[in-house]
Design a protein around this motif. Sequence first.
Motif, PDB file in Angstrom:
ATOM      1  N   PHE A 119      35.179  52.611  33.730  1.00  0.00           N
ATOM      2  CA  PHE A 119      36.206  53.340  34.529  1.00  0.00           C
ATOM      3  C   PHE A 119      36.031  54.025  35.732  1.00  0.00           C
ATOM      4  N   ALA A 120      34.666  54.022  36.013  1.00  0.00           N
ATOM      5  CA  ALA A 120      34.364  54.406  37.334  1.00  0.00           C
ATOM      6  C   ALA A 120      34.769  53.501  38.350  1.00  0.00           C
ATOM      7  N   SER A 121      34.528  52.137  38.151  1.00  0.00           N
ATOM      8  CA  SER A 121      35.246  51.129  38.828  1.00  0.00           C
ATOM      9  C   SER A 121      36.560  51.158  39.090  1.00  0.00           C
ATOM     10  N   ILE A 122      37.093  51.456  38.011  1.00  0.00           N
ATOM     11  CA  ILE A 122      38.904  51.566  38.148  1.00  0.00           C
ATOM     12  C   ILE A 122      39.319  52.664  38.872  1.00  0.00           C
ATOM     13  N   GLY A 123      38.408  53.967  38.899  1.00  0.00           N
ATOM     14  CA  GLY A 123      38.778  55.117  39.818  1.00  0.00           C
ATOM     15  C   GLY A 123      38.527  54.862  41.302  1.00  0.00           C
ATOM     16  N   ILE A 124      37.480  54.118  41.464  1.00  0.00           N
ATOM     17  CA  ILE A 124      37.129  53.615  43.053  1.00  0.00           C
ATOM     18  C   ILE A 124      38.291  52.749  43.640  1.00  0.00           C
ATOM     19  N   CYS A 125      38.531  51.646  42.642  1.00  0.00           N
ATOM     20  CA  CYS A 125      39.516  50.698  43.153  1.00  0.00           C
ATOM     21  C   CYS A 125      40.975  51.069  43.375  1.00  0.00           C
ATOM     22  N   ILE A 163      43.346  42.315  26.993  1.00  0.00           N
ATOM     23  CA  ILE A 163      44.525  42.371  28.026  1.00  0.00           C
ATOM     24  C   ILE A 163      45.706  42.302  27.346  1.00  0.00           C
ATOM     25  N   LEU A 164      45.805  41.054  26.622  1.00  0.00           N
ATOM     26  CA  LEU A 164      46.908  40.785  25.914  1.00  0.00           C
ATOM     27  C   LEU A 164      47.299  41.818  24.694  1.00  0.00           C
ATOM     28  N   GLU A 165      46.290  42.237  23.914  1.00  0.00           N
ATOM     29  CA  GLU A 165      46.663  43.229  23.145  1.00  0.00           C
ATOM     30  C   GLU A 165      47.103  44.509  23.635  1.00  0.00           C
ATOM     31  N   ASN A 166      46.733  44.969  24.525  1.00  0.00           N
ATOM     32  CA  ASN A 166      47.002  46.069  25.223  1.00  0.00           C
ATOM     33  C   ASN A 166      48.510  46.069  26.044  1.00  0.00           C
ATOM     34  N   SER A 167      48.758  44.878  26.430  1.00  0.00           N
ATOM     35  CA  SER A 167      50.014  44.518  27.088  1.00  0.00           C
ATOM     36  C   SER A 167      51.140  44.848  26.282  1.00  0.00           C
ATOM     37  N   LYS A 168      51.181  44.703  25.058  1.00  0.00           N
ATOM     38  CA  LYS A 168      51.810  45.008  23.914  1.00  0.00           C
ATOM     39  C   LYS A 168      51.847  46.612  23.597  1.00  0.00           C
ATOM     40  N   ILE A 169      50.959  47.259  23.961  1.00  0.00           N
ATOM     41  CA  ILE A 169      50.957  48.450  23.835  1.00  0.00           C
ATOM     42  C   ILE A 169      51.495  49.304  24.842  1.00  0.00           C
ATOM     43  N   HIS A 170      51.129  48.772  26.022  1.00  0.00           N
ATOM     44  CA  HIS A 170      51.680  49.624  27.314  1.00  0.00           C
ATOM     45  C   HIS A 170      52.899  48.611  27.866  1.00  0.00           C
ATOM     46  N   THR A 171      53.616  49.429  28.744  1.00  0.00           N
ATOM     47  CA  THR A 171      54.630  48.660  29.407  1.00  0.00           C
ATOM     48  C   THR A 171      54.400  47.710  30.401  1.00  0.00           C
ATOM     49  N   ILE A 172      54.207  46.577  30.267  1.00  0.00           N
ATOM     50  CA  ILE A 172      53.812  45.735  31.137  1.00  0.00           C
ATOM     51  C   ILE A 172      54.859  44.508  31.110  1.00  0.00           C
ATOM     52  N   SER A 173      55.283  44.234  32.550  1.00  0.00           N
ATOM     53  CA  SER A 173      56.363  43.270  32.641  1.00  0.00           C
ATOM     54  C   SER A 173      55.823  41.898  32.423  1.00  0.00           C
ATOM     55  N   LYS A 179      32.157  42.729  33.217  1.00  0.00           N
ATOM     56  CA  LYS A 179      33.199  41.912  33.898  1.00  0.00           C
ATOM     57  C   LYS A 179      34.386  43.078  34.573  1.00  0.00           C
ATOM     58  N   VAL A 180      34.694  44.236  33.978  1.00  0.00           N
ATOM     59  CA  VAL A 180      35.554  45.206  34.552  1.00  0.00           C
ATOM     60  C   VAL A 180      34.952  45.744  36.080  1.00  0.00           C
ATOM     61  N   THR A 181      33.566  45.584  36.141  1.00  0.00           N
ATOM     62  CA  THR A 181      32.830  46.075  37.059  1.00  0.00           C
ATOM     63  C   THR A 181      32.749  44.985  38.319  1.00  0.00           C
ATOM     64  N   THR A 182      32.651  43.911  37.840  1.00  0.00           N
ATOM     65  CA  THR A 182      32.595  42.800  39.030  1.00  0.00           C
ATOM     66  C   THR A 182      34.154  42.326  39.278  1.00  0.00           C
ATOM     67  N   GLN A 183      34.953  42.721  38.538  1.00  0.00           N
ATOM     68  CA  GLN A 183      36.337  42.559  39.192  1.00  0.00           C
ATOM     69  C   GLN A 183      36.579  43.600  39.901  1.00  0.00           C
ATOM     70  N   GLY A 184      36.191  44.866  40.111  1.00  0.00           N
ATOM     71  CA  GLY A 184      36.104  45.908  41.039  1.00  0.00           C
ATOM     72  C   GLY A 184      35.525  45.254  42.169  1.00  0.00           C
ATOM     73  N   MET A 185      34.396  44.776  42.189  1.00  0.00           N
ATOM     74  CA  MET A 185      33.763  44.250  43.596  1.00  0.00           C
ATOM     75  C   MET A 185      34.835  43.201  44.081  1.00  0.00           C
ATOM     76  N   LYS A 186      35.404  42.348  43.555  1.00  0.00           N
ATOM     77  CA  LYS A 186      36.354  41.467  43.960  1.00  0.00           C
ATOM     78  C   LYS A 186      37.551  42.080  44.592  1.00  0.00           C
ATOM     79  N   ALA A 195      44.756  44.728  35.125  1.00  0.00           N
ATOM     80  CA  ALA A 195      44.144  44.013  33.873  1.00  0.00           C
ATOM     81  C   ALA A 195      42.824  44.774  33.747  1.00  0.00           C
ATOM     82  N   MET A 196      42.031  45.224  34.612  1.00  0.00           N
ATOM     83  CA  MET A 196      40.873  45.999  34.555  1.00  0.00           C
ATOM     84  C   MET A 196      41.065  47.158  33.512  1.00  0.00           C
ATOM     85  N   LYS A 197      42.286  47.910  33.966  1.00  0.00           N
ATOM     86  CA  LYS A 197      42.673  49.133  33.146  1.00  0.00           C
ATOM     87  C   LYS A 197      43.084  48.750  31.727  1.00  0.00           C
TER      88      LYS A 197
END
Length: 580
Positions: A271-277, A503-513, A349-356, A317-319
């Motif tokens: 969550f820290a990486s998500i906030g920074i990004c 990511i797929l599981e949560n795409s069904k919960i949240h509104t993802i196009s 994975k989430v944190t290294t995606q933040g670096m990317k 995707a991180m979120k």
Amino acid sequence: MVIHYINEKKGVRLVSLLLNPQNYESPQKDSQSKEIMEKTIAFFEEKGLRSINEDDQASRWYTDFLKLIKKEQIFSTLLTPAGYGAPDSRFDLSRVCEFNEISAFYSLSYQYAYQVSILGLGPIWMGDNEKAKHLTAEKLREGAIFAFGLSEKAHGADLYSNEMSLSSTSEGNYLANGGKYYIGNANEAALVSTFAKYSDSKDYVFFIVDSQHRNYKLNKKISTSGVRAAYVGDYELIDYPITQNEILSSGPLAWDSALSSINIGKFQLGFASIGICTHAYYEALNHASNRELYGNKVTDFPHIQKIFTESYARLIAMKLYALRSLDYFRSANDNDRRYLLFNPIQKMKVTTQGMKIIEMLLDAIAAKGFEQDTYFETAIRDIGMIPRLEGTTHVNIALVIKFINNYFFNPQEYPIIPKRDDLADDSYLFRQKAGKLASVRFPDYRLAYEGIQVPNVTVFQEQIELFRSFLEQASPNQEQLRNIDYMLALGEMFTLIVYAQLILENSKIHTISSALLDEIFSFIVRDFAQFALTQISNYNNSAQQEDFLKAMMKKPNLNPAATQALWETEVKPLAGTYHA
């Protein structure tokens, strides 16, 4: 957490997963939690980016932030479990994580003070010393911060090599001797949970010390290029007196408390990486949208649009992953410990995606990112620290590998985990069952793909089934199994499969196009192919293994029109929606 905002210029109401402090709607369901988040945001917005940067560059201790914590009872509310504070106290991981994201959005130094307090509190709430727990709740009400005395200079976080000792005295008490290194909040922590061994039995023990005690020697602040305003210390205990009142746990409970506290702490780093990004993304997009080169806006160049579109997809995707793994963590029990796989993936994975993402955005804004009056300059510096805290990426991949067999070949039915945004005391966090990772079971991973008709999701499914066939028909031989590097590289591929599932599981919960989901899986397909290439080019494989790996190097389905539409409808409208 879904944040709503209106793009007045376009006249379109957008729904985004990205936190926007200037048009903020907390997902929390109770007014007290909402007020904490809103008052924290108001504090930082009023303080302003310039002042935050000045504090950072001067390595200035954040007294004003600590005053806010005390005045608004923030740590007390968020970090006191049921039974030890106010009648409605709860350690609700949902709001704990939200505060991590918000604080890191402004500066990792503030998030770090919070995270190491969470770590320091872990052994206290997990221990069997009730007196210490009630004392801790009182300290929290007083606005105290806490520290986690685990790592040592010579051994890092190697628990087995711990040299801090607790020796018995003739009066039936103890004396603590030894040093701890790289300890956040070491200068002002009201209580420092310290990991040690009894000098006679060599059993593990956790005890608390006061950073202001005369037998607590604070040797120095460790200078770091990141989290400058935070205090990372080197402390030593010299014949520090310890009674039963200070001992939190001994033996297996102390060992388990160390591991379980790290489980909770490292989960926050995603969550820290998500906030920074998120903050860096707004700033970069604003800059590029308002800058002209050769008579065109920077964002008119196709390669710049690609950078912002792909980095947006990676950030969403991180979120999605982080929020879904949070559901599993909150729902955990002794019979469902799937979080033990999802947790290290959150960490690495989430944190290294933040670096990317920061690296990609830097390519879009170039030298602007290094100017010290920007948020981006601190993001460049701090984002790389996060994957290295609470265990390196390699350590977490090594954990992940233990789950491969059961994940693919030994499915078990479970009730579907719902979105966990309810008000609950997540008490299992403090009585986690440790060990036996290879016994953790999972439902059929293919369930997440049911009902989804998206081109790049289909391509990735093909890669997954090739990976499964690789494990079935060409599994690593004994020499490869003993080669840690080989297995870690293989673990990267497995990690991406699990990442995609949540990511797929949560795409069904949240509104993802569908367009956004396709863009997410476009980079997932590419990344997976790259890992397969790494496995071929860096290591010796059998002919059969190489055939499978070559087959995994698929290219995503390319749809330039859909990618352009995603830029126009979801990415470009973000410009100007947040200004520091």
